[in-house]
Design an enzyme around this catalytic site. Structure first.
Site, PDB file in Angstrom:
ATOM      1  CE  LYS A  13      -2.232  -0.864   3.808  1.00  0.00           C
ATOM      2  NZ  LYS A  13      -1.649  -2.182   4.154  1.00  0.00           N
ATOM      3  NE  ARG A  88      -3.467  -0.454   9.658  1.00  0.00           N
ATOM      4  CZ  ARG A  88      -2.217  -0.231  10.022  1.00  0.00           C
ATOM      5  NH1 ARG A  88      -1.935  -0.034  11.298  1.00  0.00           N
ATOM      6  NH2 ARG A  88      -1.256  -0.211   9.142  1.00  0.00           N
ATOM      7  NE  ARG A 127       8.852  -2.595   5.660  1.00  0.00           N
ATOM      8  CZ  ARG A 127       7.582  -2.207   5.752  1.00  0.00           C
ATOM      9  NH1 ARG A 127       6.938  -1.816   4.681  1.00  0.00           N
ATOM     10  NH2 ARG A 127       6.947  -2.261   6.903  1.00  0.00           N
ATOM     11  NE  ARG A 156       8.303   0.655  10.363  1.00  0.00           N
ATOM     12  CZ  ARG A 156       7.857   1.078   9.180  1.00  0.00           C
ATOM     13  NH1 ARG A 156       8.448   2.065   8.570  1.00  0.00           N
ATOM     14  NH2 ARG A 156       6.814   0.513   8.634  1.00  0.00           N
ATOM     15  NE  ARG A 167       2.897  -4.894  11.138  1.00  0.00           N
ATOM     16  CZ  ARG A 167       3.796  -4.513  10.228  1.00  0.00           C
ATOM     17  NH1 ARG A 167       5.021  -4.987  10.270  1.00  0.00           N
ATOM     18  NH2 ARG A 167       3.467  -3.655   9.296  1.00  0.00           N
TER      19      ARG A 167
END
Ligand SMILES: [Zn+2]
Length: 211
Positions: A13, A88, A127, A156, A167
């Site tokens: 996204k 969400r 990532r 992160r 998640r």
């Protein structure tokens, strides 16, 4: 024109948002960016949000909707907006609809980037983001230098494998029912295959939206 960008964490996204924004000539409103700015500034809402983000949990609706409401009141969102990471949960979808109604506006489409869990874990654990400019990098180790500004790349906390699993579980439990909510409330839900070259996915999305 208000479009909600939708999909699992890591579905792309954040990559597609600026590309679609350029094509459609509307700004994006990314919750992640707004939250990170608040965290960096150390505001009360920012610190509150940080505790949830560090655990890989979702930030509460009251915090999200407060930020979105303040943002959407600005004139630059008058032509439309791409909402990234805003809706969400079902209460957020409901809250957003009510807020937009008071502004005489509504969500025109929910654009879903479709991708399976295995691909997500592979993508996210590879990532890193720049500590300085926040640019994401794929397949680069933490501690190496950012290609853009020379800053240090870090992983992160919410991209660690355990946090990713949390998640994805949270997504299934809380976020997937949002699509059912939109369908049940007369919303237009558009699903796009999110695996493939970046520009191809942008083209698929525009075609699917009929724009
Ligand atoms: Zn950088």
């Amino acid at each position: 024109m208000i479009i909600v960008l939708f999909g699992k964490p890591g579905a792309g996204k954040g990559t597609q948002a600026p590309l679609l924004a350029k094509e459609l000539k509307v700004p994006t409103l990314a919750t992640g960016d707004v939250l990170r700015a608040a965290v960096k500034a150390g505001t009360r809402r920012g610190l509150e949000a940080k505790a949830f983000m560090d655990r890989g949990d979702l930030v509460p609706d009251s915090v999200i909707l407060g930020i979105v409401g303040e943002e959407l009141g600005q004139p630059r969102y008058a032509p439309g907006v791409l909402l990234d990471g805003v809706v969400r949960t079902v209460p957020q979808a409901d809250g957003l609809a009510k807020m937009l109604e008071t502004l005489g506006r509504r969500v025109d489409a929910v654009l879903v980037f479709d991708i399976d869990n295995e691909e997500i874990v592979r993508r996210l654990s590879g990532r890193t983001v720049c500590e300085k400019c926040q640019t994401p990098h794929m397949g680069r180790e933490p501690g190496t230098a950012c290609e853009k500004c020379g800053g240090r790349l870090v992983r992160r906390k919410d991209d660690e494998p355990d946090a990713i699993r949390t998640r994805l579980r949270v997504y299934e439990e809380q976020t997937a029912p949002v699509l059912d909510w939109y369908r049940a409330n007369g919303g237009r839900v558009v699903v796009v295959n999110a695996v493939g070259p970046v520009d191809e996915i942008t083209a698929r999305a525009l075609e699917a939206l009929g724009l």
